[in-house]
Design a protein around this motif. Structure first.
Motif, PDB file in Angstrom:
ATOM      1  N   GLY A 152      29.184 -62.391  51.460  1.00  0.00           N
ATOM      2  CA  GLY A 152      28.358 -63.554  51.761  1.00  0.00           C
ATOM      3  C   GLY A 152      28.492 -63.971  53.209  1.00  0.00           C
ATOM      4  N   HIS A 153      29.009 -65.202  53.386  1.00  0.00           N
ATOM      5  CA  HIS A 153      29.076 -65.779  54.739  1.00  0.00           C
ATOM      6  C   HIS A 153      30.464 -66.342  55.028  1.00  0.00           C
ATOM      7  CE1 HIS A 153      24.793 -65.579  55.793  1.00  0.00           C
ATOM      8  NE2 HIS A 153      24.572 -65.725  54.500  1.00  0.00           N
ATOM      9  N   LEU A 154      30.852 -66.316  56.307  1.00  0.00           N
ATOM     10  CA  LEU A 154      32.168 -66.827  56.716  1.00  0.00           C
ATOM     11  C   LEU A 154      32.173 -68.350  56.718  1.00  0.00           C
ATOM     12  CD1 LEU A 154      33.726 -65.043  59.819  1.00  0.00           C
ATOM     13  CD2 LEU A 154      34.257 -64.702  57.389  1.00  0.00           C
ATOM     14  N   THR A 177      28.010 -62.981  62.971  1.00  0.00           N
ATOM     15  CA  THR A 177      27.515 -63.866  61.908  1.00  0.00           C
ATOM     16  C   THR A 177      27.296 -62.991  60.668  1.00  0.00           C
ATOM     17  OG1 THR A 177      25.142 -63.588  62.330  1.00  0.00           O
ATOM     18  CG2 THR A 177      26.291 -65.305  63.595  1.00  0.00           C
ATOM     19  N   ASP A 178      27.015 -63.620  59.547  1.00  0.00           N
ATOM     20  CA  ASP A 178      26.655 -62.889  58.338  1.00  0.00           C
ATOM     21  C   ASP A 178      27.722 -61.862  57.950  1.00  0.00           C
ATOM     22  OD1 ASP A 178      24.147 -63.848  59.803  1.00  0.00           O
ATOM     23  OD2 ASP A 178      23.410 -63.518  57.763  1.00  0.00           O
ATOM     24  N   ALA A 179      28.929 -62.366  57.716  1.00  0.00           N
ATOM     25  CA  ALA A 179      30.031 -61.530  57.243  1.00  0.00           C
ATOM     26  C   ALA A 179      30.752 -62.293  56.136  1.00  0.00           C
ATOM     27  CB  ALA A 179      30.993 -61.215  58.380  1.00  0.00           C
ATOM     28  N   PRO A 216      30.988 -56.710  56.383  1.00  0.00           N
ATOM     29  CA  PRO A 216      30.724 -56.795  54.943  1.00  0.00           C
ATOM     30  C   PRO A 216      29.750 -57.937  54.635  1.00  0.00           C
ATOM     31  CG  PRO A 216      32.856 -57.789  55.454  1.00  0.00           C
ATOM     32  CD  PRO A 216      32.276 -57.304  56.751  1.00  0.00           C
ATOM     33  N   HIS A 217      28.539 -57.581  54.263  1.00  0.00           N
ATOM     34  CA  HIS A 217      27.486 -58.571  54.012  1.00  0.00           C
ATOM     35  C   HIS A 217      26.508 -57.943  53.029  1.00  0.00           C
ATOM     36  CE1 HIS A 217      25.080 -62.066  54.845  1.00  0.00           C
ATOM     37  NE2 HIS A 217      24.070 -61.386  55.349  1.00  0.00           N
ATOM     38  N   ASP A 218      25.780 -58.771  52.280  1.00  0.00           N
ATOM     39  CA  ASP A 218      24.926 -58.204  51.243  1.00  0.00           C
ATOM     40  C   ASP A 218      23.578 -57.723  51.790  1.00  0.00           C
ATOM     41  OD1 ASP A 218      24.014 -60.724  51.760  1.00  0.00           O
ATOM     42  OD2 ASP A 218      24.118 -61.446  49.701  1.00  0.00           O
ATOM     43  N   SER A 267      20.427 -57.013  63.572  1.00  0.00           N
ATOM     44  CA  SER A 267      21.737 -56.834  62.940  1.00  0.00           C
ATOM     45  C   SER A 267      21.618 -56.380  61.486  1.00  0.00           C
ATOM     46  CB  SER A 267      22.540 -58.139  63.009  1.00  0.00           C
ATOM     47  OG  SER A 267      21.879 -59.174  62.289  1.00  0.00           O
ATOM     48  N   HIS A 268      20.622 -56.893  60.780  1.00  0.00           N
ATOM     49  CA  HIS A 268      20.375 -56.502  59.393  1.00  0.00           C
ATOM     50  C   HIS A 268      19.014 -57.042  58.969  1.00  0.00           C
ATOM     51  CE1 HIS A 268      22.094 -60.538  59.017  1.00  0.00           C
ATOM     52  NE2 HIS A 268      21.821 -60.588  57.733  1.00  0.00           N
ATOM     53  N   GLU A 269      18.560 -56.614  57.775  1.00  0.00           N
ATOM     54  CA  GLU A 269      17.164 -56.792  57.406  1.00  0.00           C
ATOM     55  C   GLU A 269      16.820 -58.179  56.862  1.00  0.00           C
ATOM     56  OE1 GLU A 269      19.344 -54.868  55.937  1.00  0.00           O
ATOM     57  OE2 GLU A 269      19.154 -54.869  53.729  1.00  0.00           O
ATOM     58  N   HIS A 270      17.793 -59.049  56.662  1.00  0.00           N
ATOM     59  CA  HIS A 270      17.458 -60.370  56.110  1.00  0.00           C
ATOM     60  C   HIS A 270      16.439 -61.063  57.018  1.00  0.00           C
ATOM     61  CE1 HIS A 270      21.461 -60.513  53.661  1.00  0.00           C
ATOM     62  NE2 HIS A 270      20.526 -59.781  53.089  1.00  0.00           N
ATOM     63  N   SER A 271      15.503 -61.780  56.369  1.00  0.00           N
ATOM     64  CA  SER A 271      14.361 -62.292  57.132  1.00  0.00           C
ATOM     65  C   SER A 271      14.778 -63.302  58.190  1.00  0.00           C
ATOM     66  CB  SER A 271      13.338 -62.908  56.178  1.00  0.00           C
ATOM     67  OG  SER A 271      13.905 -63.996  55.500  1.00  0.00           O
ATOM     68  N   ASP A 272      15.900 -63.995  57.995  1.00  0.00           N
ATOM     69  CA  ASP A 272      16.321 -64.955  59.028  1.00  0.00           C
ATOM     70  C   ASP A 272      16.816 -64.243  60.298  1.00  0.00           C
ATOM     71  OD1 ASP A 272      18.547 -64.248  57.325  1.00  0.00           O
ATOM     72  OD2 ASP A 272      19.738 -65.850  58.198  1.00  0.00           O
ATOM     73  N   HIS A 273      16.873 -62.895  60.253  1.00  0.00           N
ATOM     74  CA  HIS A 273      17.270 -62.120  61.435  1.00  0.00           C
ATOM     75  C   HIS A 273      16.183 -61.153  61.913  1.00  0.00           C
ATOM     76  CE1 HIS A 273      21.502 -63.453  61.233  1.00  0.00           C
ATOM     77  NE2 HIS A 273      21.146 -63.666  59.972  1.00  0.00           N
ATOM     78  N   ALA A 274      15.303 -60.774  61.005  1.00  0.00           N
ATOM     79  CA  ALA A 274      14.356 -59.687  61.317  1.00  0.00           C
ATOM     80  C   ALA A 274      12.891 -60.107  61.235  1.00  0.00           C
ATOM     81  CB  ALA A 274      14.600 -58.519  60.365  1.00  0.00           C
TER      82      ALA A 274
END
Ligand SMILES: [Zn+2]
Ligand SMILES: [Zn+2]
Length: 255
Positions: A188-190, A140-142, A118-120, A55-62
């Motif tokens: 950030g986060h919802l 997630t991550d919106a 919309p997420h950083d 979904s995106h490059e943040h380490s908790d996802h990738a």
């Protein structure tokens, strides 16, 4: 079609969706051994995974994508922005497939409709998965809810929605001010209330499963998240599932 969560939260995220022999990981945010252990816990051999979507490059996802893909020989689907960000981090998998943020694509017997959030991160997307008859939405991550997100998630048979934090708990808690600002920000986060407001805007009559996801272990509790989503659904809190960090959530079948 059925889905499960291997674990959800700031320490790592991965979901699995299956139809027949098509098994697709949505995010791969645990290391290689941890991914294998969590898959086997769900009764799935790692080598039976068809593909990975990031979904995106943040380490908790990738975090685990490159090594998992190399070891088990599956493609990693990601947006151009996520790919460039991972390349800069030195974590770009070798076998990548390009995702356009607005264009649906098929992997085996499943169709994936990405949508931007919309997420950083550089070009984050989330997904609605379809088997042709039923739709499962994962969000997630919106940092906030856009009209496009409402439109994309509007007609689902099952949902997993980020309930990252309780705003009061986060404000009162011990996080550094800069981190609080980031989490509370538009990228950030919802929080529980925003997730409940989103759910309240969707057609909920045919929802077979609603799962709260990406809960902060510091700034939220399963009870608070359940209560918020149950309020929007006018259902018992126990009906709402919670995908947690250690256990995720067991298989849920969408009939
Ligand atoms: Zn995350
Ligand atoms: Zn993130």
């Amino acid at each position: 079609m059925r889905f499960a969560c291997l674990g959800s939260g700031s320490k790592g995220n991965a979901w699995l969706v299956e139809r027949g022999t098509t098994r697709v990981l949505l995010d791969c945010g645990f290391g290689l051994r941890e991914m294998a252990m969590r898959l086997i816990r769900l009764g799935i051999e790692p080598a039976a995974v068809t593909a990975i979507l990031i979904s995106h490059e943040h380490s908790d996802h990738a975090r685990g994508a490159a090594r998992f893909s190399a070891k088990y020989g599956c493609d990693v689907w990601l947006t151009a922005g996520s790919g460039m960000a991972l390349e800069n981090q030195g974590g770009l998998p070798e076998r990548t497939r390009r995702v356009d943020s607005h264009t649906a694509f098929s992997v085996g017997d499943l169709e994936f409709q990405p949508f931007p959030v919309p997420h950083d991160a550089r070009e984050p997307v989330q997904y609605v998965v379809s088997d042709g008859a039923r739709r499962w939405g994962l969000l997630t991550d919106a940092g906030h809810v856009t009209e496009h997100m409402v439109a994309m998630l509007g007609d689902c048979d099952a949902l997993a929605l980020e309930c990252n934090h309780d705003v009061d708990r986060l404000r009162r808690g011990g996080y550094p001010a800069s981190l609080k600002t980031r989490i509370l920000g538009r990228y950030g986060h919802l929080d529980n209330r925003a997730a409940a407001e989103l759910l309240g805007r969707l057609v909920t009559t045919k929802l077979q499963h609603v799962v709260a996801a990406h809960l902060s272990e510091e700034n939220n509790t399963p009870e608070l998240a359940r209560g918020a989503l149950a309020g929007a659904m006018a259902c018992e809190p126990d009906w709402i599932g919670v995908a947690d960090q250690s256990q995720g959530i067991d298989w849920r079948t969408i009939v």
